[in-house]
Design a protein around this motif. Structure first.
Motif, PDB file in Angstrom:
ATOM      1  N   TYR A 171      -4.256   2.571  -1.962  1.00 45.18           N
ATOM      2  CA  TYR A 171      -4.408   1.846  -3.276  1.00 45.18           C
ATOM      3  C   TYR A 171      -5.449   1.390  -3.772  1.00 45.18           C
ATOM      4  CZ  TYR A 171       1.027   1.710  -3.396  1.00 45.18           C
ATOM      5  OH  TYR A 171       2.311   2.111  -3.343  1.00 45.18           O
ATOM      6  N   TRP A 186      -0.094  -4.198  -4.357  1.00 39.42           N
ATOM      7  CA  TRP A 186       0.742  -2.821  -4.092  1.00 39.42           C
ATOM      8  C   TRP A 186       2.076  -3.219  -4.850  1.00 39.42           C
ATOM      9  CZ3 TRP A 186      -0.362  -2.617   1.695  1.00 39.42           C
ATOM     10  CH2 TRP A 186       0.020  -3.698   2.318  1.00 39.42           C
ATOM     11  N   SER A 232       5.611  -7.068   0.752  1.00 43.63           N
ATOM     12  CA  SER A 232       6.108  -5.841  -0.201  1.00 43.63           C
ATOM     13  C   SER A 232       7.565  -5.583  -0.379  1.00 43.63           C
ATOM     14  CB  SER A 232       5.416  -4.631   0.037  1.00 43.63           C
ATOM     15  OG  SER A 232       5.809  -4.061   1.158  1.00 43.63           O
TER      16      SER A 232
END
Length: 453
Positions: free
Chosen positions: A224, A232, A380
């Protein structure tokens, strides 16, 4: 131990047959040659893993037939990263109980998660920020009663109240250690200009001279960052594809993925590896060794670096002593433990007083400044993380993407049984030849040792 060794041997055998023998069905002679040349290092590594698992199986059998066990406190089982069994981290616990806890190790949090879900029982676990939510949602951890920790007031509130670690005033994980994952390079072989960007990992000049920490979160932090994403959780599907594509380019240069800082340091010290995407520990510990190359931990590349925080969790259905678990956690929060991890390991600690003194002397700043220009590995979306886990395994295996993997499976399913049987038989034949050849070489060496000059 016997169960997990059998399971690992079966998994590795299946992987080797599928990845390294099925290409015989789909590729012509030229393609086969190219495929095996490009995968030679991985093939050797898989054989090494299998031999290691077999040695674990033998060791387990030996222990089960009466060999003495290692001295450890059986009333406290800690499921941890390798290296954290260092008794200097929990001296107060050692002074009180005399023995160290019993340890079981993992090299990746997903591996740890699956092992616990399969029935493994421990009193304490050591996940990092991006996994705590998953562990809590899966019901494998329980809240920590901070009133039972005399040193809890030493914890920086900024860490204690982090997303996932604390929910509605309930402490689900006790933050302990933190640090960075960044470009680490051999300054005697790699120029400062080359090391100014993460794209150096994909430079064909360094084919076979790269090593990446074998951790899905660290890997995708690299991916990323390379495509300009600093969070992210804000990444799009297109960002994910670009990050995965970059990691595939890096994979072509990877000589070996390393499991922890100790392995990463050994690879860098050997001189065979010139570039690593790894933790603070590697460059920090190599700086003490006279025969090690000059190693630089570079957090300030053009694309940045990644930051992580890890901590201990109380495991649900724990088999041991709850009081010993709390005493162990309290020992980790002590001033002595915090100073030790800073001075000897190069990692940060959540003890705010020690970080303000010893940490400052070692060049550490508060977490807020440390994360500037960094991708923080925050929890995440579960769907994104599962996608990252699947894709990372495919990247390491050399598949272009999940679609190509599915197509191969579909093709294989449609293959006549006689061909599949032939592949399995051929795989068994190759393994038998390898084992027989190894045994013959060993016997020949023994014979030479016995012969008089």
């Amino acid at each position: 131990a016997t169960y997990w060794s059998h399971r690992k041997i079966f998994k590795l055998t299946s992987k080797m047959i599928f990845l390294y023998l099925t290409p015989l069905i789909f590729l012509d002679s030229i393609q086969i040659k190219v495929f095996y040349e490009s995968h030679a290092m991985n093939f050797k590594k898989e054989l090494g893993k299998m031999r290691k698992s077999l040695s674990y199986l033998v060791a387990a059998a030996t222990l089960s037939f009466g060999a003495p066990a290692f001295a450890a406190d059986s009333e406290l089982v800690v499921f941890d990263w390798g290296g954290y069994e260092d008794e200097m981290f929990f001296q107060d616990y050692m002074k009180k109980y005399g023995d160290a806890p019993t340890y079981s190790f993992f090299s990746d949090e997903e591996e740890a998660f699956q092992k616990v879900r399969a029935g493994f029982r421990a009193d304490l676990g050591h996940p990092c920020s991006q996994s705590v939510v998953k562990w809590r949602n899966a019901g494998i951890i329980k809240p920590i009663d901070t009133s039972r920790l005399s040193n809890f007031d030493k914890v920086d509130p900024g860490f204690a109240g982090m997303e996932g670690f604390q929910v509605d005033g309930v402490q689900w994980a006790l933050p302990i250690d933190w640090g960075a994952t960044a470009l680490t390079y051999n300054a005697e072989e790699v120029s400062a200009e080359e090391a100014s960007s993460l794209y150096v990992f994909a430079d064909p000049k360094f084919q076979g001279r790269v090593s990446i920490i074998d951790n899905v979160d660290d890997a995708y932090a690299l991916g990323y960052l390379a495509v300009g994403v600093m969070d992210w959780n804000k990444a799009t599907d297109e960002d994910f594809k670009k990050a995965s594509d970059f990691l595939r380019k890096v994979h072509k240069n990877v000589r070996q993925y390393h499991a922890d800082g100790a392995e990463g340091a050994a690879l860098m010290k050997s001189g065979e590896i010139l570039l690593e995407w790894t933790w603070n520990e590697v460059a920090f510990t190599l700086s003490w060794e006279d025969d090690a190359p000059e190693t630089v931990f570079k957090r300030d590349t053009k694309e940045g670096s990644s930051t992580w925080v890890c901590g201990y969790t109380m495991m649900k259905d724990a088999p041991g002593s709850e009081q010993k678990a709390y005493d162990f956690l309290d020992a980790w929060l002590s001033d002595e433990s915090a100073a030790y991890i800073l001075n000897e390991w190069g990692y940060g600690h959540t003890n705010k007083e020690i970080m303000a003194t010893v940490g400052k002397e070692n060049g550490w700043e508060p977490l807020e400044s440390y994360t500037q220009g960094s991708l923080f590995q925050k929890p995440s979306d579960p769907a994104l993380r599962e996608k990252m886990i699947k894709e990372w395994e495919l990247i390491k295996s050399g598949f272009a993407d999940f679609k190509s993997f599915i197509n191969m499976v579909r093709y294989l399913v449609g293959t006549p049984p006689v061909i599949i049987t032939s592949i399995i038989a051929f795989g068994g034949f190759i393994m038998a030849k390898y084992i027989a050849a190894s045994a013959a070489q060993k016997q020949e060496r023994k014979g030479k040792e016995r012969r008089p000059e």
